[in-house]
Structure formats: structure tokens, C-alpha cells
Write a protein that holds these residues in place. Structure first.
Motif, short mmCIF file in Angstrom:
data_model
loop_
_atom_site.label_atom_id
_atom_site.label_comp_id
_atom_site.label_asym_id
_atom_site.label_seq_id
_atom_site.Cartn_x
_atom_site.Cartn_y
_atom_site.Cartn_z
N VAL A 59 0.84 -1.20 0.00
CA VAL A 59 0.00 0.00 0.00
C VAL A 59 0.87 1.25 0.00
N TYR A 60 1.90 1.26 0.85
CA TYR A 60 2.79 2.41 0.93
C TYR A 60 3.54 2.61 -0.39
N ARG A 61 3.96 1.52 -1.01
CA ARG A 61 4.69 1.61 -2.28
C ARG A 61 3.81 2.22 -3.37
N ARG A 62 2.55 1.80 -3.44
CA ARG A 62 1.63 2.37 -4.44
C ARG A 62 1.45 3.87 -4.22
N ALA A 63 1.30 4.28 -2.97
CA ALA A 63 1.14 5.71 -2.67
C ALA A 63 2.42 6.47 -3.03
#
Length: 74
Positions: A59-63
């Protein structure tokens, strides 16, 4: 240690602009990208904290990637 290593710097592109990518390590692994705003010469740093939880890290990587793609300079 971050995949980039503690003292390794890479040149990357943030839409239309060169930036510097580097890693750091502490409680968590971090990936940073620094880019200079050509309008006022301020440095913008975007950081991805990787906490070793595949669900959260994804999730953090996508953001992080979305933020990098959205940086523009007028």
C-alpha cells in the motif's frame, strides 16, 4: 539494509526532471527521492518507509509511486 545501501546514490527521473534516489536504515528501511524545484530551488524529498509487512508495504509503495508520478513543475 535498503536495496540501495546506506551510501549509494542513483540518478532517477521524476516526470521530466532528474532526481537523486538513496536509502537509509534505522528502525525501518527507507527509500528517498530528492528533486529540486526549478522555480524556487527548494528540495522536495519523498520517502518510502518499508516496515517488512508485505500488505502494508504494498500500500505504501503504491502511494509513493503515485506521489512521484504526480510531481509537476510549472
Amino acid at each position: 539494509m535498503d536495496v540501495l545501501g546506506a551510501r549509494k546514490f542513483n540518478t532517477v527521473k521524476v516526470p521530466g526532471k532528474s532526481a537523486i534516489q538513496f536509502g537509509s536504515s534505522g528502525l525501518y528501511e527507507h527509500k528517498h527521492i530528492a528533486v529540486v524545484n526549478p522555480n524556487n530551488y527548494q528540495i522536495i524529498v519523498v520517502t518510502l518507509s518499508q516496515i517488512s509487512s508485505s500488505k502494508n508495504d504494498a500500500v505504501y509503495r503504491r502511494a509513493y509511486e503515485h506521489i512521484l508520478k504526480s510531481i509537476t513543475f510549472n
